[in-house]
Design an enzyme around this catalytic site. Structure first.
Site, PDB file in Angstrom:
ATOM      1  N   GLY A   1      -1.438  -5.464   9.159  1.00 13.38           N
ATOM      2  CA  GLY A   1      -2.841  -5.303   8.794  1.00 13.38           C
ATOM      3  C   GLY A   1      -3.256  -6.348   7.781  1.00 13.38           C
ATOM      4  O   GLY A   1      -2.749  -6.376   6.653  1.00 13.38           O
ATOM      5  N   THR A   2      -4.167  -7.223   8.209  1.00 16.98           N
ATOM      6  CA  THR A   2      -4.638  -8.291   7.320  1.00 16.98           C
ATOM      7  C   THR A   2      -6.146  -8.187   7.140  1.00 16.98           C
ATOM      8  O   THR A   2      -6.853  -9.188   7.056  1.00 16.98           O
ATOM      9  CB  THR A   2      -4.279  -9.674   7.908  1.00 16.98           C
ATOM     10  OG1 THR A   2      -4.823  -9.743   9.230  1.00 16.98           O
ATOM     11  CG2 THR A   2      -2.795  -9.894   7.956  1.00 16.98           C
TER      12      THR A   2
ATOM     13  N   GLY B   1     -12.500   0.901  -1.999  1.00 18.44           N
ATOM     14  CA  GLY B   1     -12.656  -0.533  -2.262  1.00 18.44           C
ATOM     15  C   GLY B   1     -11.324  -1.239  -2.032  1.00 18.44           C
ATOM     16  O   GLY B   1     -10.265  -0.700  -2.380  1.00 18.44           O
TER      17      GLY B   1
ATOM     18  N   VAL C   1      -5.346   8.978  -0.725  1.00 17.58           N
ATOM     19  CA  VAL C   1      -6.418   9.782  -1.328  1.00 17.58           C
ATOM     20  C   VAL C   1      -6.847   9.100  -2.632  1.00 17.58           C
ATOM     21  O   VAL C   1      -6.009   8.834  -3.499  1.00 17.58           O
ATOM     22  CB  VAL C   1      -5.938  11.215  -1.646  1.00 17.58           C
ATOM     23  CG1 VAL C   1      -7.086  12.053  -2.199  1.00 17.58           C
ATOM     24  CG2 VAL C   1      -5.339  11.881  -0.417  1.00 17.58           C
TER      25      VAL C   1
ATOM     26  N   LYS D   1      -8.160  13.824   3.758  1.00 18.43           N
ATOM     27  CA  LYS D   1      -7.633  13.715   2.390  1.00 18.43           C
ATOM     28  C   LYS D   1      -7.232  15.088   1.845  1.00 18.43           C
ATOM     29  O   LYS D   1      -6.211  15.241   1.186  1.00 18.43           O
ATOM     30  CB  LYS D   1      -8.665  13.046   1.482  1.00 18.43           C
ATOM     31  CG  LYS D   1      -8.892  11.585   1.848  1.00 18.43           C
ATOM     32  CD  LYS D   1     -10.014  10.976   1.029  1.00 18.43           C
ATOM     33  CE  LYS D   1     -10.299   9.561   1.503  1.00 18.43           C
ATOM     34  NZ  LYS D   1     -11.510   8.996   0.906  1.00 18.43           N
TER      35      LYS D   1
HETATM   36  N1  LIG Z   1     -10.901  -0.053   2.170  1.00 16.35           N
HETATM   37  C1  LIG Z   1     -10.726   0.993   1.375  1.00 16.35           C
HETATM   38  O1  LIG Z   1     -11.459   1.235   0.414  1.00 16.35           O
HETATM   39  C2  LIG Z   1      -9.563   1.929   1.626  1.00 16.35           C
HETATM   40  C3  LIG Z   1      -9.231   2.899   0.670  1.00 16.35           C
HETATM   41  C4  LIG Z   1      -8.119   3.729   0.893  1.00 16.35           C
HETATM   42  C5  LIG Z   1      -7.404   3.593   2.080  1.00 16.35           C
HETATM   43  N2  LIG Z   1      -7.793   2.658   2.995  1.00 16.35           N
HETATM   44  C6  LIG Z   1      -7.048   2.550   4.230  1.00 16.35           C
HETATM   45  O2  LIG Z   1      -6.433   1.266   4.302  1.00 16.35           O
HETATM   46  C7  LIG Z   1      -6.266   0.904   5.668  1.00 16.35           C
HETATM   47  C8  LIG Z   1      -6.802  -0.505   5.874  1.00 16.35           C
HETATM   48  O3  LIG Z   1      -8.181  -0.519   5.580  1.00 16.35           O
HETATM   49  P1  LIG Z   1      -9.028  -1.869   5.728  1.00 16.35           P
HETATM   50  O4  LIG Z   1     -10.357  -1.591   5.134  1.00 16.35           O
HETATM   51  O5  LIG Z   1      -8.226  -3.018   5.248  1.00 16.35           O
HETATM   52  O6  LIG Z   1      -9.151  -1.953   7.339  1.00 16.35           O
HETATM   53  P2  LIG Z   1      -9.583  -3.222   8.207  1.00 16.35           P
HETATM   54  O7  LIG Z   1     -10.291  -4.226   7.374  1.00 16.35           O
HETATM   55  O8  LIG Z   1     -10.228  -2.678   9.423  1.00 16.35           O
HETATM   56  O9  LIG Z   1      -8.176  -3.891   8.630  1.00 16.35           O
HETATM   57  C9  LIG Z   1      -7.292  -3.289   9.502  1.00 16.35           C
HETATM   58  C10 LIG Z   1      -6.214  -4.287   9.848  1.00 16.35           C
HETATM   59  O10 LIG Z   1      -5.217  -3.614  10.612  1.00 16.35           O
HETATM   60  C11 LIG Z   1      -4.867  -4.429  11.725  1.00 16.35           C
HETATM   61  N3  LIG Z   1      -4.308  -3.603  12.785  1.00 16.35           N
HETATM   62  C12 LIG Z   1      -4.913  -2.683  13.566  1.00 16.35           C
HETATM   63  N4  LIG Z   1      -4.035  -2.143  14.423  1.00 16.35           N
HETATM   64  C13 LIG Z   1      -2.839  -2.746  14.184  1.00 16.35           C
HETATM   65  C14 LIG Z   1      -1.553  -2.627  14.734  1.00 16.35           C
HETATM   66  N5  LIG Z   1      -1.304  -1.760  15.732  1.00 16.35           N
HETATM   67  N6  LIG Z   1      -0.558  -3.405  14.255  1.00 16.35           N
HETATM   68  C15 LIG Z   1      -0.789  -4.291  13.269  1.00 16.35           C
HETATM   69  N7  LIG Z   1      -2.002  -4.448  12.673  1.00 16.35           N
HETATM   70  C16 LIG Z   1      -3.010  -3.685  13.138  1.00 16.35           C
HETATM   71  C17 LIG Z   1      -6.163  -5.104  12.106  1.00 16.35           C
HETATM   72  O11 LIG Z   1      -5.885  -6.210  12.909  1.00 16.35           O
HETATM   73  P3  LIG Z   1      -7.003  -6.840  13.889  1.00 16.35           P
HETATM   74  O12 LIG Z   1      -7.919  -7.595  12.994  1.00 16.35           O
HETATM   75  O13 LIG Z   1      -6.194  -7.721  14.779  1.00 16.35           O
HETATM   76  O14 LIG Z   1      -7.634  -5.690  14.593  1.00 16.35           O
HETATM   77  C18 LIG Z   1      -6.679  -5.464  10.708  1.00 16.35           C
HETATM   78  O15 LIG Z   1      -6.053  -6.645  10.267  1.00 16.35           O
HETATM   79  C19 LIG Z   1      -7.005   1.970   6.486  1.00 16.35           C
HETATM   80  O16 LIG Z   1      -6.085   2.909   6.971  1.00 16.35           O
HETATM   81  C20 LIG Z   1      -7.928   2.616   5.471  1.00 16.35           C
HETATM   82  O17 LIG Z   1      -8.234   3.969   5.789  1.00 16.35           O
HETATM   83  C21 LIG Z   1      -8.834   1.811   2.782  1.00 16.35           C
END
Ligand SMILES: NC(=O)c1ccc[n+]([C@@H]2O[C@H](COP(=O)([O-])OP(=O)(O)OC[C@H]3O[C@@H](n4cnc5c(N)ncnc54)[C@H](OP(=O)(O)O)[C@@H]3O)[C@@H](O)[C@H]2O)c1
EC number: 1.1.1.3
Length: 358
Positions: free
Chosen positions: A10-11, A337, A147, A221
């Site tokens: 995940g990037t 965030g 959470v 959560k």
């Molecule tokens: N942002 C927040 O505030 C926050 C807070 C707490 C928890 N989280 C959690 O953190 C996680 C990431 O959030 P985010 O905002 O960074 O999401 P995001 O921007 O949508 O990024 C998701 C990343 O995961 C990759 N991905 C998807 N399926 C995959 C797989 N099967 N194998 C490898 N990589 C894969 C995607 O790749 P592609 O680009 O190729 O699709 C993308 O690089 C989520 O579970 C979210 O619920 C986020």
């Protein structure tokens, strides 16, 4: 020097921030903690990039330029050949399918640090099987950011539980986006749909705001916290107030929702008009350990209360325990965030490293 080797899945927002934070903190971690963090593999859903040691600065360009389509087995085989010590898989995806790989990763020698909530919100059977697998292979699983992003909620509850301090209730504003929406709606003279649009522009809501309004993310959560405290519950047992009216939900498209989101305005205006002068509306999650009820709903709060006085997109968690009595322990701050979440993941990595051999 202790070394840990991360394979980052995940990037996106969180994953890319994490790489930057690791690179920034690298020198200081080596000097102060005697800890070296390497990221030999970085992968998104389609491509993976295998790095040479200490060659991370241009990783974003390198991932695009030199990344290639991969299968999980390619990565498992690569790290086996390289004989990396202290391997940690970082799940910074939101992927349901990726979680299916946890078992193979654990069997291949990985610990897991996850921002992704999916593994902890599947069935109880999966939840227990995962923990069994971790025990069998002497592996750790850290997920503080599931959470409250970087706020120490999971750890605090776990500490209470382990020390036999009886937690009776956890209540709070769990969602940064819903916090922003109701804090703003109750403070300003704007239509609900207008506030919702603003929240989208500011990047607080999911691309489809119905994901936030459905209450399901807050419910997940709650389930994670309940299970942390030994409650055996399934997602389906949670009572969730869905804020999306039926005609804009389910089958209806996102475009249709945006075209008709003004239909939400009279619903929320009615609620606002019913408020007393010193009251506000808040979206809360509530976990009652005495009754075993998990509830996601709108409530009325005094403006001066901990939840009523929330601002911006802050989260607030009230933890009621036997020793704290009527006055809960309150943990409050940015509950979402990319930067705070990535910092929470990095904190998990450092804590996990403390448990690993040099
Ligand atoms: N942002 C927040 O505030 C926050 C807070 C707490 C928890 N989280 C959690 O953190 C996680 C990431 O959030 P985010 O905002 O960074 O999401 P995001 O921007 O949508 O990024 C998701 C990343 O995961 C990759 N991905 C998807 N399926 C995959 C797989 N099967 N194998 C490898 N990589 C894969 C995607 O790749 P592609 O680009 O190729 O699709 C993308 O690089 C989520 O579970 C979210 O619920 C986020």
């Amino acid at each position: 020097m202790k070394k840990i080797n991360l394979v980052l899945f995940g990037t996106g927002n969180v994953g890319s921030k994490l790489v930057h934070q690791v690179l920034q903190a690298r020198k200081i971690l080596q000097e102060k903690e005697g800890l070296e963090i390497n990221i030999p593999v970085i992968a998104n859903s389609t491509i993976a990039f295998f790095q040479k040691e200490n060659q991370q600065p241009s990783w974003e360009t390198d991932l695009e330029k030199f990344g290639f389509p991969y299968k999980l087995n390619d990565i498992l085989e690569y790290v086996r050949q390289q004989n990396y010590e202290n391997l940690i898989a970082v799940d910074a995806t939101a992927s349901e399918e990726f979680v299916d790989h946890y078992f193979s990763l654990i069997e291949s020698g990985f610990h897991i640090v996850a921002a992704n909530k999916v593994a902890n919100t599947r069935s109880s059977q999966f939840y227990l099987e995962l923990r069994k697998k971790l025990r069998e292979h002497h592996k750790f699983f850290f997920y503080e950011t599931n959470v409250g992003a970087g706020l120490p909620i999971v750890e605090t509850l776990r500490s209470f539980h382990r020390s036999n301090e009886r937690v009776t209730k956890v209540r709070g504003v769990f969602s940064g986006s819903l916090s922003y929406i109701f804090n703003t709606y109750c403070a300003e003279e704007k239509a609900f749909s207008e506030v919702l649009s603003e929240a989208g522009v500011k990047g607080f809501t999911e691309p489809d705001p119905r994901v936030d309004l459905s209450g399901k993310d807050v419910a997940r959560k709650l389930l994670i916290l309940g299970r942390e405290l030994g409650l055996e519950k399934e997602f389906e047992e949670i009572t969730i107030q869905d804020l999306v009216p039926p005609h804009l939900n389910g089958q209806s498209t996102l475009k249709n929702f945006h075209e008709k989101k003004k239909d939400l305005d009279p619903i929320f205006l009615k609620l606002k008009k019913e408020l007393k002068q010193d009251e506000v509306i808040r979206h809360v999650g509530e976990l009652d350990l005495q009754t075993g009820i998990l509830d996601v709903k709108l409530v009325t709060e005094k403006r001066t209360s901990a939840l009523g006085s929330l601002q911006n997109a802050d989260s607030s968690f009230e933890i009621f325990t036997e020793s704290y009595g009527e006055q809960p322990l309150v943990i409050k701050g940015a509950g979402a965030g990319a930067a705070v979440t990535a910092r929470g993941v990095l904190t998990d990595l450092i804590k996990l490293a403390e448990k690993l051999p040099s």
